[in-house]
Design a protein around this motif. Sequence first.
Motif, PDB file in Angstrom:
ATOM      1  N   LEU A   1     -11.787 -58.076  22.570  1.00  0.00           N
ATOM      2  CA  LEU A   1     -11.822 -57.799  21.132  1.00  0.00           C
ATOM      3  C   LEU A   1     -13.251 -57.832  20.575  1.00  0.00           C
ATOM      4  O   LEU A   1     -13.451 -57.744  19.366  1.00  0.00           O
ATOM      5  N   ASN A   2     -14.240 -57.985  21.476  1.00  0.00           N
ATOM      6  CA  ASN A   2     -15.660 -57.991  21.089  1.00  0.00           C
ATOM      7  C   ASN A   2     -16.031 -59.135  20.161  1.00  0.00           C
ATOM      8  O   ASN A   2     -16.865 -58.975  19.273  1.00  0.00           O
ATOM      9  N   TYR A   3     -15.366 -60.293  20.342  1.00  0.00           N
ATOM     10  CA  TYR A   3     -15.763 -61.469  19.573  1.00  0.00           C
ATOM     11  C   TYR A   3     -16.739 -62.312  20.379  1.00  0.00           C
ATOM     12  O   TYR A   3     -16.583 -62.470  21.583  1.00  0.00           O
ATOM     13  N   LEU A   4     -17.722 -62.877  19.678  1.00  0.00           N
ATOM     14  CA  LEU A   4     -18.632 -63.839  20.305  1.00  0.00           C
ATOM     15  C   LEU A   4     -18.029 -65.232  20.158  1.00  0.00           C
ATOM     16  O   LEU A   4     -17.314 -65.504  19.202  1.00  0.00           O
ATOM     17  N   TYR A   5     -18.337 -66.122  21.077  1.00  0.00           N
ATOM     18  CA  TYR A   5     -17.827 -67.489  20.966  1.00  0.00           C
ATOM     19  C   TYR A   5     -18.724 -68.428  21.756  1.00  0.00           C
ATOM     20  O   TYR A   5     -19.414 -68.007  22.685  1.00  0.00           O
TER      21      TYR A   5
END
Lengths: 127, 218
Positions: free
Chosen positions: A78-82
């Motif tokens: 989902l192209n989220y950074l974490y």
Amino acid sequence: MTITVHGAYSLALPIGTHVLRVQAGAHRVVTAEVTVTAGQTVTQNFALPDAPTILLLDSGRWYNGSAIHYYRQALDDLNYLYDEWPIRDVTVDLPTTATLRAYDGVIWSAPLDSPGLIGRVVLSAIF
Amino acid sequence: MIALFSSRGPSPWGDLKPQAVAPGVAILSSVPGGGYRKASGTSMASPQAAGIAALMRSAVPGLTIAQTRYALTTTAAHAIVTNYPNNDYGWGRVDALNAVVSVLHTGSISGVVRRGDTGMPIPYASIQADARVGTWSNAITDEAGRYLVYGATSLYTLTASAFGYASHILFAVPIVTDTITLRDVALAPLPAGRVSGRVTDASGTQALTASLLIQMHR
């Protein structure tokens, strides 16, 4: 190869097709494919949508039952950074509430326990 | 470096001891109950020597004890001191790759990858050796542009590639038992173009500080 960009960038690249991936805190990751030809300049702008800051807590680590890869895969897709916080040792690796509050969202992976289980009383019963 | 608690030779009968050494201080190991812990001693060192012996015997079934011992000691790495063998390190520190290679009688291809124009070595170039029989082996060049690939006796197709250079293929490079085939490779730098642009938020107005990763190249 990673470079830091402040607003505008200009890169010399060998001819061919390259995939550029741009990431900034509190924004979703954007990738773009660019084809470079000799002596030419291609323009590629990146507009990064806002995203919540996310902490991924891996409580499965301290009993070697990590299931963190499911969450990594989903967030990557989902192209989220974490950020990640592995709990390798329950006696030293517990995050403080200040750490957790610094994020918009916390995903706590606890395959065989629960965030509530990690307390002194329950642990002393286990060991 | 040899541990302070390590026993030294010679044996009471004057034999060389130890015959070889393996890492045995603060070695990470799995422990009962699920988990990892660091520990020291022969309980940590001897499984590494035994593991290498097992690796050699799975590579060459029927390897005798004498052959195994010979390969372990002759391929051991010489470090710290210069007078091998000695009664602290024996014949040296056991080396898994060299031990297995010595019993398989593997050959290798080695050389330097350089720029075609300036002759400067290219570090981190990738080398792939494909055998006609379908096996393959690969390596990455070191700081001096040097590579080393091991393989069974066969003819190989050697492909050298590096970011920013045109790949180069060498055909019919032989690997011969117990022999190093030398092949230097020159790569032509690719012509370059430019990519430029802006990194902003979704509205396109607010400039962002971001990291840009060049992820793939083809």
